[in-house]
Write an enzyme that holds these catalytic residues in place. Structure first.
Site, PDB file in Angstrom:
ATOM      1  N   GLU A  50      57.406   6.764 -27.747  1.00 36.57           N
ATOM      2  CA  GLU A  50      58.485   6.978 -28.717  1.00 36.57           C
ATOM      3  C   GLU A  50      59.873   6.897 -28.078  1.00 36.57           C
ATOM      4  O   GLU A  50      60.785   6.266 -28.631  1.00 36.57           O
ATOM      5  CB  GLU A  50      58.320   8.341 -29.409  1.00 36.57           C
ATOM      6  CG  GLU A  50      57.073   8.465 -30.265  1.00 36.57           C
ATOM      7  CD  GLU A  50      55.838   8.878 -29.484  1.00 36.57           C
ATOM      8  OE1 GLU A  50      54.771   9.010 -30.110  1.00 36.57           O
ATOM      9  OE2 GLU A  50      55.935   9.066 -28.251  1.00 36.57           O
TER      10      GLU A  50
ATOM     11  N   GLY B 207      66.465   9.137  -9.506  1.00 37.23           N
ATOM     12  CA  GLY B 207      66.441   9.945 -10.723  1.00 37.23           C
ATOM     13  C   GLY B 207      65.893   9.168 -11.908  1.00 37.23           C
ATOM     14  O   GLY B 207      65.092   9.684 -12.695  1.00 37.23           O
TER      15      GLY B 207
ATOM     16  N   HIS C  44      81.128  11.075  -8.490  1.00 41.94           N
ATOM     17  CA  HIS C  44      79.988  10.785  -7.620  1.00 41.94           C
ATOM     18  C   HIS C  44      80.306   9.588  -6.722  1.00 41.94           C
ATOM     19  O   HIS C  44      80.090   8.440  -7.114  1.00 41.94           O
ATOM     20  CB  HIS C  44      78.755  10.475  -8.470  1.00 41.94           C
ATOM     21  CG  HIS C  44      78.364  11.589  -9.388  1.00 41.94           C
ATOM     22  ND1 HIS C  44      79.044  11.852 -10.563  1.00 41.94           N
ATOM     23  CD2 HIS C  44      77.368  12.514  -9.306  1.00 41.94           C
ATOM     24  CE1 HIS C  44      78.477  12.888 -11.165  1.00 41.94           C
ATOM     25  NE2 HIS C  44      77.464  13.314 -10.424  1.00 41.94           N
TER      26      HIS C  44
ATOM     27  N   GLY D 144      74.020   7.364 -18.138  1.00 40.06           N
ATOM     28  CA  GLY D 144      74.266   8.703 -17.609  1.00 40.06           C
ATOM     29  C   GLY D 144      73.012   9.534 -17.757  1.00 40.06           C
ATOM     30  O   GLY D 144      72.530  10.115 -16.781  1.00 40.06           O
ATOM     31  N   PRO D 145      72.434   9.607 -18.983  1.00 44.17           N
ATOM     32  CA  PRO D 145      71.106  10.222 -19.110  1.00 44.17           C
ATOM     33  C   PRO D 145      70.090   9.326 -18.389  1.00 44.17           C
ATOM     34  O   PRO D 145      69.796   8.216 -18.841  1.00 44.17           O
ATOM     35  CB  PRO D 145      70.864  10.246 -20.627  1.00 44.17           C
ATOM     36  CG  PRO D 145      72.227  10.142 -21.240  1.00 44.17           C
ATOM     37  CD  PRO D 145      72.996   9.260 -20.294  1.00 44.17           C
TER      38      PRO D 145
ATOM     39  N   ASN E  16      67.662   5.609  -1.544  1.00 47.15           N
ATOM     40  CA  ASN E  16      68.435   6.306  -0.508  1.00 47.15           C
ATOM     41  C   ASN E  16      67.847   7.665  -0.125  1.00 47.15           C
ATOM     42  O   ASN E  16      68.381   8.350   0.749  1.00 47.15           O
ATOM     43  CB  ASN E  16      69.908   6.455  -0.922  1.00 47.15           C
ATOM     44  CG  ASN E  16      70.083   7.263  -2.207  1.00 47.15           C
ATOM     45  OD1 ASN E  16      69.307   8.167  -2.500  1.00 47.15           O
ATOM     46  ND2 ASN E  16      71.113   6.933  -2.986  1.00 47.15           N
TER      47      ASN E  16
END
EC number: 2.2.1.1
Length: 664
Positions: A411, A156, A26, A114-115, A185
């Site tokens: 949680e 994200g 990326h 990453g997650p 962006n």
């Protein structure tokens, strides 16, 4: 002397080149955030490349972990032990530069990301740990715990629900040393985000109680610097909204999703080099650029200054200094082993038929007095999970000297925050919810297992035994899924003694998370010899044996151990030779040597029954295809617990009849 833009372009060049050589990755985010990274890392971040473990360093988290070439470039340029060859090995087998940043590979990586959304949440945990350690140890004139947590995140991360959980709590708790940069962006994998992400993000964060700096030009060093200065001066957590161009410098792909998750291609990289005025070949950084980026001398100086401060603190407060060192090193108190074993022996000598969730609270009460590093919590279920003990003191925005976090109904956020607390150091975090709702938190527990960090989860109300609340709240497949997670230690104790052993081992386990699974209903305490008590730590052991070689083995966990013992007594009275094996931790049992496992489960005794109020299929590895499993094969029902246990076959009569069929 190279310009700031030229120094940022070194990041862009390395990021383009690394992704191109790997033929995957990326490039867009690193190229878009390079100017922000240059200002932060060269002008503000307190760190020492020669000692990435310096206790009072600032923490930096790349929550948008797909942009990993950004942090690898920063670490390399700053002087960490990450060579140009390591960058050339990006995304290759056994390299220090995996596709997403992984804790424990390259020095300077504070957490695996990453997650999306979990990096910002880990950062909230780190900032909480900093604030709590400072409240517990700093003295007038001695601010020995005093550092910032910086985090980069993209659209994200902000779309993921966990960002709401974490950032809401960060605002409530006033984490003033948390500074987040939003890479605004306007692009995600599918294209321009306005079709699926049109939130007013600044207003959202203002509603959380954050200090928000809107509309910062992410390619203007002066504007970025001014924003960071303002953020550091404000007592609230800060969101710096940086407007950036994804893939900045790529003439034909910047500003579009084309540069998000694929190499730019040789032709476009050549065009970008020309556009940026970067005349050097792939992976080549000129000496004057390296010299400007090198943070080793400045970092060593900063750490030396802090060491002098710590020496002065230790002279004035020797006890506190020794205690802080012990906790930061992850060491348990000197008397831990002896006292903990005595507590367990006393429990065996003084039987009590109590719910294992109550046994867990009693263990907290006993062990907590020795462990000021405990940082407990629950996802708004403290009265049910029984996670508070007499020494619990809640963290509040204006008083962080406590040891208990009210996470609210969060949680997933709780579990990922705990990963951040564990990664920061100085605490042993434990959290809690109903076992059913570990589902919300599963990926954060998986991340704890992947990173090998200590994260202790108390999961109560562990089966159909919770009764009337019904199948929405009754776990069935959850225990098995925890056991199937690599590097997860999963315990389902049968009484107060096994519960205390499970807690002791979870406290001692520094290389991975532990799931401690407890009942709502009361459980009978089992008699044991001292040798049997010692064998609990092996994960599975002979609780009740036959005279001579057994013809049948009953294997059980938790609330079903009592059932197995009663069935064995009836079968024994009818002349059968029956062994009962209590197996509170299958993963721990599996790690024992072959001789021990064979002694407990002799391979020539094939008549075996596993009994557990969880999904049945898990147990075939212990009973074989010729054995029987009394377990769950459907979801539960809403009814009183005793009716449910009878309906689903968890009765002495059913175990005895199953045994007779098997032995016939």
């Amino acid at each position: 002397m190279p310009s700031r833009k030229h120094l940022a372009n070194a990041i862009r060049a390395l990021s383009m080149d690394g992704v191109q050589k790997a033929n995957s990755g990326h490039p867009g985010a690193p190229m878009g955030m390079a100017d922000i990274a240059e200002v932060l890392w060269r002008g503000h971040l307190n760190h020492n490349p020669s000692n990435p473990e310096w206790a009072d360093r600032d923490r930096f988290v790349l929550s948008n972990g797909h942009g990993s070439m950004l942090i690898y470039s920063l670490l390399h340029l700053s002087g960490y032990e990450l060579s140009i060859d390591d960058l050339k090995n990006f995304r290759q087998l056994h390299s220090k530069t995996p596709g997403h940043p992984e804790y424990g590979y390259a020095p300077g990586i504070e957490t695996t990301t990453g997650p999306l959304g979990q990096g910002i949440t880990n950062a909230v945990g780190m900032a909480m740990a900093e604030k709590a350690l400072a409240a517990q140890f700093n003295k007038p004139g001695h601010d020995i715990v005093d550092h910032f947590t910086y985090v980069f995140m993209g659209d994200g991360c902000l779309m993921e629900g966990i960002s709401h959980e974490a950032c809401s709590l960060a605002g409530t708790l006033g984490l003033g040393k948390l500074i987040a940069f939003w890479d605004d962006n306007g692009i995600s994998i599918d294209g321009h985000v306005e079709g699926w992400f049109s939130d007013d993000t600044p207003k959202r964060f203002e509603a959380y109680g954050w200090h928000v700096i809107p509309a910062v030009d992410g390619h203007n060093a002066e504007a970025i610097n001014a924003a960071i200065e303002a953020a550091k001066a404000d007592p609230r957590p800060t969101l710096i909204c940086t407007k950036t161009i994804i893939g900045f410098g790529s003439p034909n792909k910047s500003g579009s999703h084309d540069c998000h998750g694929a190499p730019l291609g040789a032709e476009e990289i050549a065009a970008a080099r020309e556009f940026l005025g970067w005349e050097h070949p792939a992976f080549e950084i000129p000496a004057d650029v390296y010299a400007e980026w090198d943070a080793k001398a400045a970092g060593a100086e900063k750490e030396a200054a802090w060491n002098a401060k710590f020496d002065a603190y230790a002279a004035a407060y020797p006890t506190e200094a020794a205690e802080l060192k012990r906790r930061l090193n992850g060491e348990l108190p000197a008397e831990w082993e002896e006292k903990a074993n005595q507590i367990i022996a006393d429990l065996q000598a003084n039987p009590a038929n109590i719910a294992s969730r109550k046994a867990s609270q009693n263990a907290l009460e006993a062990f907590g007095k020795m462990l000021p590093e405990f940082m407990g919590g629950s996802a708004d279920l403290a009265p049910s999970n029984l996670t508070m003990w007499s020494g619990s003191k809640s963290l509040e925005a204006n008083d962080f000297s406590g040891n208990y976090i009210h996470y609210g109904v969060r949680e997933f956020g709780m579990t990922a925050i705990m990963n951040g607390i564990a990664l920061h150091g100085g605490f042993v975090p434990y959290g809690a919810t109903f076992l059913m709702f570990m589902e919300y938190a599963r990926n954060a527990m998986r991340m704890a297992a992947l990173m090998k960090v200590q994260n202790i989860q108390v999961y109560t109300h562990d089966s159909i035994g919770l009764g009337e609340d019904g199948p929405t709240h009754q776990p069935v497949e959850q225990i098995a899924s925890l056991r199937l997670t690599p590097n997860m230690s999963t315990w389902r104790p049968c009484d107060q003694v096994e519960s205390a052993v499970a807690w002791k081992l979870a406290i001692e386990r520094k290389d991975g998370p532990s799931a401690l699974i407890f009942s709502r209903q009361n459980l009978a305490q089992q008699p044991r010899s001292a040798e049997q008590v010692a064998d609990i730590a092996k994960g599975g052991y002979i609780l009740k044996d036959s005279d001579g070689k057994p013809e049948l083995i009953l294997i059980a966990t938790g609330s079903e151990v009592e059932l197995a013992v009663k069935a064995a007594e009836q079968l024994t009275a009818e002349g059968k030779k029956v062994r009962v094996v209590s197996m509170p931790a299958t993963d721990t049992f599996d790690k024992q040597d072959a001789a021990y496992r064979e002694a407990v489960l002799p391979s020539d005794v094939t008549a075996r029954i596993a009994i557990e109020a969880g999904i049945a299929d898990f147990w075939y590895k212990y009973v074989g295809f010729d054995g029987r499993i009394i377990g769950m094969t459907t979801f539960g029902e809403s009814a009183p617990a005793d009716q449910l246990f009878e309906m689903f076959g968890f009765t002495v009569e059913n175990v005895v009849n199953t045994a007779k069929e098997l032995l016939a």
